[in-house]
Design a protein around this motif. Sequence first.
Motif, PDB file in Angstrom:
ATOM      1  N   PHE A  51     -31.057  40.066  -3.756  1.00  0.00           N
ATOM      2  CA  PHE A  51     -31.870  38.890  -3.443  1.00  0.00           C
ATOM      3  C   PHE A  51     -31.409  38.260  -2.126  1.00  0.00           C
ATOM      4  O   PHE A  51     -32.223  37.977  -1.243  1.00  0.00           O
ATOM      5  CB  PHE A  51     -31.759  37.868  -4.585  1.00  0.00           C
ATOM      6  CG  PHE A  51     -32.522  36.593  -4.348  1.00  0.00           C
ATOM      7  CD1 PHE A  51     -33.836  36.468  -4.783  1.00  0.00           C
ATOM      8  CD2 PHE A  51     -31.924  35.512  -3.713  1.00  0.00           C
ATOM      9  CE1 PHE A  51     -34.532  35.284  -4.578  1.00  0.00           C
ATOM     10  CE2 PHE A  51     -32.616  34.336  -3.496  1.00  0.00           C
ATOM     11  CZ  PHE A  51     -33.924  34.222  -3.930  1.00  0.00           C
ATOM     12  N   ASP A  52     -30.094  38.064  -2.008  1.00  0.00           N
ATOM     13  CA  ASP A  52     -29.540  37.439  -0.797  1.00  0.00           C
ATOM     14  C   ASP A  52     -29.811  38.283   0.448  1.00  0.00           C
ATOM     15  O   ASP A  52     -30.141  37.739   1.508  1.00  0.00           O
ATOM     16  CB  ASP A  52     -28.037  37.209  -0.957  1.00  0.00           C
ATOM     17  CG  ASP A  52     -27.715  36.177  -2.031  1.00  0.00           C
ATOM     18  OD1 ASP A  52     -28.604  35.356  -2.366  1.00  0.00           O
ATOM     19  OD2 ASP A  52     -26.581  36.191  -2.547  1.00  0.00           O
ATOM     20  N   GLU A  53     -29.686  39.610   0.339  1.00  0.00           N
ATOM     21  CA  GLU A  53     -29.955  40.499   1.480  1.00  0.00           C
ATOM     22  C   GLU A  53     -31.426  40.455   1.890  1.00  0.00           C
ATOM     23  O   GLU A  53     -31.758  40.406   3.072  1.00  0.00           O
ATOM     24  CB  GLU A  53     -29.546  41.936   1.152  1.00  0.00           C
ATOM     25  CG  GLU A  53     -28.050  42.139   1.100  1.00  0.00           C
ATOM     26  CD  GLU A  53     -27.654  43.518   0.607  1.00  0.00           C
ATOM     27  OE1 GLU A  53     -28.553  44.354   0.327  1.00  0.00           O
ATOM     28  OE2 GLU A  53     -26.437  43.771   0.471  1.00  0.00           O
ATOM     29  N   MET A  54     -32.310  40.459   0.901  1.00  0.00           N
ATOM     30  CA  MET A  54     -33.742  40.392   1.186  1.00  0.00           C
ATOM     31  C   MET A  54     -34.085  39.072   1.882  1.00  0.00           C
ATOM     32  O   MET A  54     -34.835  39.037   2.854  1.00  0.00           O
ATOM     33  CB  MET A  54     -34.520  40.510  -0.128  1.00  0.00           C
ATOM     34  CG  MET A  54     -35.929  40.969   0.028  1.00  0.00           C
ATOM     35  SD  MET A  54     -36.783  41.203  -1.558  1.00  0.00           S
ATOM     36  CE  MET A  54     -35.568  42.038  -2.554  1.00  0.00           C
ATOM     37  N   LEU A  55     -33.513  37.997   1.387  1.00  0.00           N
ATOM     38  CA  LEU A  55     -33.761  36.680   1.974  1.00  0.00           C
ATOM     39  C   LEU A  55     -33.208  36.610   3.396  1.00  0.00           C
ATOM     40  O   LEU A  55     -33.844  36.055   4.291  1.00  0.00           O
ATOM     41  CB  LEU A  55     -33.138  35.589   1.098  1.00  0.00           C
ATOM     42  CG  LEU A  55     -33.459  34.155   1.463  1.00  0.00           C
ATOM     43  CD1 LEU A  55     -34.964  33.910   1.466  1.00  0.00           C
ATOM     44  CD2 LEU A  55     -32.782  33.202   0.483  1.00  0.00           C
ATOM     45  N   ALA A  56     -32.055  37.222   3.630  1.00  0.00           N
ATOM     46  CA  ALA A  56     -31.478  37.245   4.978  1.00  0.00           C
ATOM     47  C   ALA A  56     -32.381  38.022   5.939  1.00  0.00           C
ATOM     48  O   ALA A  56     -32.581  37.605   7.087  1.00  0.00           O
ATOM     49  CB  ALA A  56     -30.075  37.859   4.952  1.00  0.00           C
ATOM     50  N   ARG A  57     -32.945  39.148   5.485  1.00  0.00           N
ATOM     51  CA  ARG A  57     -33.875  39.918   6.325  1.00  0.00           C
ATOM     52  C   ARG A  57     -35.119  39.110   6.674  1.00  0.00           C
ATOM     53  O   ARG A  57     -35.748  39.339   7.700  1.00  0.00           O
ATOM     54  CB  ARG A  57     -34.277  41.221   5.630  1.00  0.00           C
ATOM     55  CG  ARG A  57     -33.197  42.286   5.683  1.00  0.00           C
ATOM     56  CD  ARG A  57     -33.737  43.664   5.307  1.00  0.00           C
ATOM     57  NE  ARG A  57     -34.407  43.707   4.019  1.00  0.00           N
ATOM     58  CZ  ARG A  57     -33.818  44.008   2.851  1.00  0.00           C
ATOM     59  NH1 ARG A  57     -32.529  44.291   2.829  1.00  0.00           N
ATOM     60  NH2 ARG A  57     -34.505  44.029   1.742  1.00  0.00           N
ATOM     61  N   GLN A  58     -35.486  38.177   5.821  1.00  0.00           N
ATOM     62  CA  GLN A  58     -36.633  37.305   6.066  1.00  0.00           C
ATOM     63  C   GLN A  58     -36.243  36.065   6.872  1.00  0.00           C
ATOM     64  O   GLN A  58     -37.058  35.183   7.064  1.00  0.00           O
ATOM     65  CB  GLN A  58     -37.251  36.845   4.738  1.00  0.00           C
ATOM     66  CG  GLN A  58     -37.870  37.928   3.936  1.00  0.00           C
ATOM     67  CD  GLN A  58     -38.407  37.447   2.595  1.00  0.00           C
ATOM     68  OE1 GLN A  58     -38.640  38.261   1.741  1.00  0.00           O
ATOM     69  NE2 GLN A  58     -38.603  36.150   2.401  1.00  0.00           N
ATOM     70  N   GLY A  59     -34.995  35.999   7.308  1.00  0.00           N
ATOM     71  CA  GLY A  59     -34.538  34.839   8.071  1.00  0.00           C
ATOM     72  C   GLY A  59     -34.337  33.602   7.229  1.00  0.00           C
ATOM     73  O   GLY A  59     -34.355  32.478   7.748  1.00  0.00           O
ATOM     74  N   GLY A  60     -34.180  33.777   5.907  1.00  0.00           N
ATOM     75  CA  GLY A  60     -33.961  32.646   5.010  1.00  0.00           C
ATOM     76  C   GLY A  60     -35.229  31.845   4.732  1.00  0.00           C
ATOM     77  O   GLY A  60     -35.151  30.736   4.212  1.00  0.00           O
ATOM     78  N   MET A  61     -36.379  32.417   5.082  1.00  0.00           N
ATOM     79  CA  MET A  61     -37.645  31.691   4.929  1.00  0.00           C
ATOM     80  C   MET A  61     -38.626  32.475   4.068  1.00  0.00           C
ATOM     81  O   MET A  61     -38.500  33.681   3.897  1.00  0.00           O
ATOM     82  CB  MET A  61     -38.261  31.453   6.304  1.00  0.00           C
ATOM     83  CG  MET A  61     -37.379  30.632   7.225  1.00  0.00           C
ATOM     84  SD  MET A  61     -38.137  30.303   8.811  1.00  0.00           S
ATOM     85  CE  MET A  61     -38.203  31.931   9.510  1.00  0.00           C
ATOM     86  N   CYS A  62     -39.639  31.772   3.564  1.00  0.00           N
ATOM     87  CA  CYS A  62     -40.721  32.389   2.793  1.00  0.00           C
ATOM     88  C   CYS A  62     -41.384  33.457   3.654  1.00  0.00           C
ATOM     89  O   CYS A  62     -41.678  33.231   4.828  1.00  0.00           O
ATOM     90  CB  CYS A  62     -41.739  31.321   2.391  1.00  0.00           C
ATOM     91  SG  CYS A  62     -43.232  31.989   1.619  1.00  0.00           S
ATOM     92  N   ALA A  63     -41.624  34.625   3.076  1.00  0.00           N
ATOM     93  CA  ALA A  63     -42.205  35.743   3.808  1.00  0.00           C
ATOM     94  C   ALA A  63     -43.652  35.487   4.245  1.00  0.00           C
ATOM     95  O   ALA A  63     -44.153  36.172   5.123  1.00  0.00           O
ATOM     96  CB  ALA A  63     -42.152  37.011   2.957  1.00  0.00           C
ATOM     97  N   ILE A  64     -44.314  34.487   3.673  1.00  0.00           N
ATOM     98  CA  ILE A  64     -45.702  34.199   4.040  1.00  0.00           C
ATOM     99  C   ILE A  64     -45.804  32.990   4.960  1.00  0.00           C
ATOM    100  O   ILE A  64     -46.327  33.083   6.066  1.00  0.00           O
ATOM    101  CB  ILE A  64     -46.575  34.000   2.784  1.00  0.00           C
ATOM    102  CG1 ILE A  64     -46.673  35.318   2.018  1.00  0.00           C
ATOM    103  CG2 ILE A  64     -47.972  33.486   3.166  1.00  0.00           C
ATOM    104  CD1 ILE A  64     -47.438  35.224   0.717  1.00  0.00           C
ATOM    105  N   CYS A  65     -45.303  31.841   4.509  1.00  0.00           N
ATOM    106  CA  CYS A  65     -45.541  30.605   5.272  1.00  0.00           C
ATOM    107  C   CYS A  65     -44.350  30.148   6.101  1.00  0.00           C
ATOM    108  O   CYS A  65     -44.486  29.264   6.941  1.00  0.00           O
ATOM    109  CB  CYS A  65     -45.970  29.476   4.341  1.00  0.00           C
ATOM    110  SG  CYS A  65     -44.624  28.837   3.304  1.00  0.00           S
ATOM    111  N   GLY A  66     -43.173  30.718   5.866  1.00  0.00           N
ATOM    112  CA  GLY A  66     -41.998  30.347   6.644  1.00  0.00           C
ATOM    113  C   GLY A  66     -41.259  29.127   6.131  1.00  0.00           C
ATOM    114  O   GLY A  66     -40.386  28.602   6.817  1.00  0.00           O
TER     115      GLY A  66
END
Length: 141
Positions: A51-66
């Motif tokens: 979960f933490d790695e996936m969130l880090a790849r997303q820059g710590g933001m929601c993958a849709i709205c940021g």
Amino acid sequence: MDDEPEGSAFNCKQCAAERSTVSRRKRGTGEQRRSPVPGLRQRYGIGQRDFDEMLARQGGMCAICGADDPQHVDHDHRTGWVRGILCFNCNGGLGRFRDDPVFLAGAIAYLKGTTWQRVLIHPGVFQMCSPTRGHPPSRSS
């Protein structure tokens, strides 16, 4: 016992509180208690590290709205594959549209105003027309 409705259980507050305390002790302080998203392994087959790695790849933001600090794991309901981490609103929105791209495209068209358009039929007189529906709204709406 014959007075009880089928499928229900009656508990006094004290018994319910005791059962809750015993249940909490049995769970201990495992991954579920520390995890901001409980049940990751059981529900999605991923751990807190994933979960933490996936969130880090997303820059710590929601993958849709940021939005900052998303906490909802989005997954494909047909395959079970995890797609990303979303905020509450985006995750709920996808669910409401049943993860269907056709429904989402319809919503986008609606928001862009392409479903109903004002058409000038006489100076100062407009009629509502819809290229997708073919008729104006009724007078009662």
